[in-house]
Write a protein that holds these residues in place. Structure first.
Motif, PDB file in Angstrom:
ATOM      1  N   UNK A 128       0.844  -1.201   0.000  1.00 14.40           N
ATOM      2  CA  UNK A 128       0.000   0.000   0.000  1.00 14.40           C
ATOM      3  C   UNK A 128       0.877   1.249   0.000  1.00 14.40           C
ATOM      4  N   UNK A 129       0.322   2.354  -0.446  1.00 15.51           N
ATOM      5  CA  UNK A 129       1.052   3.625  -0.441  1.00 15.51           C
ATOM      6  C   UNK A 129       1.082   4.265   0.942  1.00 15.51           C
ATOM      7  N   UNK A 173      -3.969  -2.517   1.597  1.00 14.58           N
ATOM      8  CA  UNK A 173      -3.490  -2.937   0.282  1.00 14.58           C
ATOM      9  C   UNK A 173      -3.415  -1.733  -0.644  1.00 14.58           C
ATOM     10  N   UNK A 174      -2.885  -1.957  -1.825  1.00 18.21           N
ATOM     11  CA  UNK A 174      -2.844  -0.912  -2.835  1.00 18.21           C
ATOM     12  C   UNK A 174      -4.263  -0.500  -3.226  1.00 18.21           C
ATOM     13  N   UNK A 232     -12.054   4.095   8.973  1.00 17.15           N
ATOM     14  CA  UNK A 232     -11.580   2.922   9.736  1.00 17.15           C
ATOM     15  C   UNK A 232     -10.128   2.587   9.410  1.00 17.15           C
ATOM     16  N   UNK A 233      -9.662   2.943   8.214  1.00 15.64           N
ATOM     17  CA  UNK A 233      -8.262   2.674   7.848  1.00 15.64           C
ATOM     18  C   UNK A 233      -7.298   3.674   8.481  1.00 15.64           C
ATOM     19  N   UNK A 234      -7.754   4.894   8.694  1.00 18.96           N
ATOM     20  CA  UNK A 234      -6.819   5.930   9.132  1.00 18.96           C
ATOM     21  C   UNK A 234      -6.824   6.144  10.643  1.00 18.96           C
ATOM     22  N   UNK A 235      -7.700   5.448  11.327  1.00 19.05           N
ATOM     23  CA  UNK A 235      -7.723   5.582  12.808  1.00 19.05           C
ATOM     24  C   UNK A 235      -6.542   4.891  13.437  1.00 19.05           C
TER      25      UNK A 235
END
Length: 131
Positions: A3-4, A10-11, A128-131
């Motif tokens: 992922x970046x 994931x990407x 939810x990904x950035x928490x």
């Protein structure tokens, strides 16, 4: 594939993040054209928003700050929350389909409102990904 962003699984998550933000940037830049500024200020006034010109510029600032935070992955959760607030408030201020008498305007605004519900759902998934 890696992922970046470190919080993205994931990407695909990273590409989704970029596409969500890109949509806000594209529309935000379009809304900076003089015609669109005046149209939004007029519509905000029509729907009885207090200080419609100031409200427009505060909204633009919130939108671009949110985008920058998410893209930079610096306090990205705050950026996503800003974009959620922007989307919900803009929808409630500018897409008041329930007040439209003209069926074509009502349907168009209803479509935009529903699209913003989907955008808000995507932003919640991103949150939810950035928490």
């Amino acid at each position: 594939m890696q992922a970046l962003y470190p919080n993205d699984a994931s990407m695909i998550d990273s590409i989704g993040r970029i596409l969500i933000v890109l949509s806000f940037v594209i529309v935000g830049l379009r809304n900076l054209q003089a015609f669109h500024v005046e149209d939004h200020v007029k519509r905000l006034g029509f729907f009885k928003c207090p200080m419609p010109r100031a409200a427009f510029w505060v909204g633009i600032a919130i939108e671009f700050v949110g985008c920058a935070l998410v893209l930079a992955n610096w306090h990205a959760a705050i950026g996503v929350i800003l974009l959620i607030i922007f989307t919900v408030v803009a929808s409630l201020l500018l897409l008041r389909f329930w007040e439209m008498d003209d069926p074509m305007k009502r349907i168009g605004m209803q479509n935009g409102f529903c699209a913003n519900i989907a955008v808000t759902g995507g932003l919640l998934l991103l949150l939810q990904n950035v928490l």
